[in-house]
Enzyme design. Structure first.
Site, PDB file in Angstrom:
ATOM      1  N   HIS A   1       0.747  -1.235   0.152  1.00 21.91           N
ATOM      2  CA  HIS A   1      -0.015   0.073   0.080  1.00 21.91           C
ATOM      3  C   HIS A   1       0.814   1.231   0.100  1.00 21.91           C
ATOM      4  CE1 HIS A   1      -2.805   2.835   1.128  1.00 21.91           C
ATOM      5  NE2 HIS A   1      -2.496   3.122   2.352  1.00 21.91           N
TER       6      HIS A   1
ATOM      7  N   HIS B   1       3.337   7.419   5.737  1.00 21.38           N
ATOM      8  CA  HIS B   1       2.082   7.966   6.372  1.00 21.38           C
ATOM      9  C   HIS B   1       1.357   7.099   7.044  1.00 21.38           C
ATOM     10  CE1 HIS B   1      -0.107   5.695   2.832  1.00 21.38           C
ATOM     11  NE2 HIS B   1      -1.089   5.917   3.642  1.00 21.38           N
TER      12      HIS B   1
ATOM     13  N   GLU C   1      -0.161   5.890  12.988  1.00 23.56           N
ATOM     14  CA  GLU C   1      -1.442   5.356  13.316  1.00 23.56           C
ATOM     15  C   GLU C   1      -1.312   3.793  13.568  1.00 23.56           C
ATOM     16  OE1 GLU C   1      -3.585   7.157  14.272  1.00 23.56           O
ATOM     17  OE2 GLU C   1      -5.786   6.197  14.103  1.00 23.56           O
ATOM     18  N   ASP C   2      -0.612   3.028  12.512  1.00 26.45           N
ATOM     19  CA  ASP C   2      -0.904   1.503  12.292  1.00 26.45           C
ATOM     20  C   ASP C   2       0.111   0.936  13.051  1.00 26.45           C
ATOM     21  OD1 ASP C   2      -2.884   2.349  10.967  1.00 26.45           O
ATOM     22  OD2 ASP C   2      -2.094   1.750   9.001  1.00 26.45           O
TER      23      ASP C   2
ATOM     24  N   ASP D   1      -3.487   8.109  -1.184  1.00 25.05           N
ATOM     25  CA  ASP D   1      -3.669   6.950  -0.287  1.00 25.05           C
ATOM     26  C   ASP D   1      -5.227   6.383  -0.573  1.00 25.05           C
ATOM     27  OD1 ASP D   1      -3.698   5.499   2.083  1.00 25.05           O
ATOM     28  OD2 ASP D   1      -4.948   7.334   2.986  1.00 25.05           O
TER      29      ASP D   1
ATOM     30  N   ASP E   1     -22.034  14.309 -24.530  1.00 29.08           N
ATOM     31  CA  ASP E   1     -20.515  14.374 -24.704  1.00 29.08           C
ATOM     32  C   ASP E   1     -20.242  13.028 -23.843  1.00 29.08           C
ATOM     33  OD1 ASP E   1     -21.716  14.657 -21.975  1.00 29.08           O
ATOM     34  OD2 ASP E   1     -20.237  15.795 -21.034  1.00 29.08           O
TER      35      ASP E   1
END
Ligand code: MN
Length: 506
Positions: A46, A70, A74-75, A136, A257
């Protein structure tokens, strides 16, 4: 997965940038080594994909490194101090921003307004945070099928209601469209099936027809002496088509269109010339000629549009624009990375390279990509101007052009809200009049008063971030010449001028 894949996509490649990306890569791989995705794959995939998307968008090493890191706070519980020590305060700041945004959860209309507002205020500190968050989310949406079923709809809804519109606001149409089309089947499965079916039936033999038209178009332009152009073709995204079908009572015959041909030419004068030539050879549909160059859309979109009968009972939309307009239309804020440098160097590119082509070329010829002998040989054949651009890039980068980019967008923009919570972004010091025209030209033409945060204000009041605006219209109210002195958007000025022209008293 190899860090080289990221580096090869990078457009800004100083040694510092490359080292930074390699360090972040190694650090993230180690930090997430026990961590798995729902699909059972290593979580690191990821981060790797997010970083590649950022490199594709032309982001520099700092942003790509932040993209790799990133999810560490948190993880996997990496400490903020550790990130700061290893990567510095700027990268920590970006990661904190992304982490903060991740905590805002969209759960339905009621909370929508408030969340959206917080969301903007939080991210308004730095556009790079937002770009990381969008890439992300792009990868998360591309792999949404692995997420437990009960979570999918909420995530897709959030993407459709918050992230996709945000990408649109930033002018990142490619990202916008992909986010929408990935969310659509999860949020509205029945409508999705219906739209797909309609589209399939309607676009039978489309390829074939378009190839023919493109061929004729090139011939006709050449006949008139226009040889310096590029063409491109797109089919409308499924969600965007669905939105349009809703407005047209699901009647596909009313949608003109579905397919569009783009013609990219060097100058604005060329745009009008090409429009003339097209109309000489194909009859235009009445009411479908749009001049978004003279009157840009509120989000800045510029192009000439016309829909023409193709002679076989069908019609096709043609969009004519310059390279600069094309770049902005596809990549939005991210497009300014390259363009600005060209301007700064005061150096003009010959012929008409379209951006996609240019973007694909540059990384290939960047110093990082030139380590192999074969590549170095290739570099010998590179036109001088590409080498020049590659060098300029590195130079400007060292002069802090990321800084410029940051200030350019946020120092010069304000985000304000409609009473319903929709966000409108405007140039700094915009007035209620600019806001009114950004909503609709009819509203702009009939503004009689404005309220900011519930209080009546004069029409020349400069707007501030987070203001909630209410426009009061009256049928008898009309634009005055004074408005031109304080309006800031091109859209407002042009509408005011054309109103005054039209209602000139002799
Ligand atoms: Mn993530």
């Amino acid at each position: 997965m190899d860090v080289k894949e990221i580096i090869h996509k990078m457009q800004v490649t100083t040694k510092e940038d490359i080292d930074l990306v390699i360090n972040a890569y190694t650090f993230a791989q180690e930090a997430h080594k026990e961590h798995k995705r729902y699909s059972g794959e290593p979580y690191f995939i990821h981060l790797f994909e997010t970083a590649k998307n950022l490199a594709d968008l032309g982001m520099d090493g700092t942003v790509i490194a932040a993209g790799l890191l990133h999810d560490t706070l948190e993880d996997v519980g990496v400490k903020e101090e550790t990130i700061e020590k290893e990567f510095g305060a700027e990268i920590l700041f970006l990661i904190q921003g992304v982490t903060k945004l991740g905590k805002l959860k969209y759960r339905g209309a009621k909370r929508h307004t408030e969340s959206l507002r917080k969301f903007f205020v939080a991210m308004a500190q730095d556009i790079r945070v937002l770009i990381i968050k969008l890439t992300d989310r792009l990868h998360n949406m591309r792999t949404l099928q692995y997420v437990p079923e009960h979570k999918r709809k909420r995530i897709a809804m959030e993407t459709l209601e918050i992230y996709a519109p945000l990408a649109y606001r930033l002018g990142m149409r490619r990202v916008h469209r992909e986010l929408e089309d990935l969310s659509f089947p999860y949020v509205y499965p029945e409508e999705y099936k219906k739209t797909k079916k309609v589209l399939r039936e309607r676009s039978k033999h489309l390829e074939e027809r378009v190839t023919k038209i493109l061929h004729a178009l090139k011939k006709n332009l050449a006949k008139e002496g226009v040889t310096n152009f590029m063409t491109d073709y797109r089919v409308k995204g499924s969600y965007s088509l669905y939105q349009k079908l809703l407005r047209k009572n699901m009647d596909i015959e009313q949608v003109y269109d579905i397919s569009a041909i783009r013609i990219v030419v060097p100058t604005v004068a060329d745009c009008y010339r090409v429009l003339g030539i097209i109309h000489e050879f194909w009859r235009p549909l009445p009411g479908r000629i749009k001049d978004y160059i003279a009157l840009p859309k509120p989000n800045g979109y510029r192009s000439l549009h016309t829909t023409v009968f193709t002679g076989d009972g069908n019609f096709v939309e043609m969009q004519i624009r310059t390279e600069e307009m094309h770049r902005e239309a596809e990549y939005g804020i991210a497009s300014h990375f390259i363009y600005k440098e060209v301007q700064k160097s005061g150096w003009r590119r010959p012929v008409s390279p379209n951006l996609v082509w240019l973007r694909n070329l540059l990384p290939l010829y960047s110093p990082a990509a030139l380590q192999g002998q074969r590549d170095r040989e290739k570099f010998q054949d590179v036109p001088q101007w590409i080498k020049h651009l590659a060098n300029e890039q590195n130079k400007v980068r060292n002069n802090g052009f990321m800084e410029n980019l940051r200030s350019d967008f946020f120092v010069h923009r304000v985000f304000v809200f409609t009473p319903k919570g929709d966000v409108v972004d405007l140039p700094i010091d915009s007035s209620p009049v600019d806001f009114a025209y950004a909503i609709h030209s009819e509203i702009g033409d009939h503004v009689s008063a404005a309220k900011v945060n519930g209080k009546l204000v004069t029409l020349d009041t400069p707007l501030k971030n987070g203001d909630i605006l209410e426009i009061i219209t009256k049928p008898s109210a009309k634009p005055s010449k004074k408005w031109l002195d304080f309006s800031k958007t091109i859209a407002a000025k042009q509408h005011i001028r054309s109103y005054l022209e039209l209602h000139k008293t002799r």
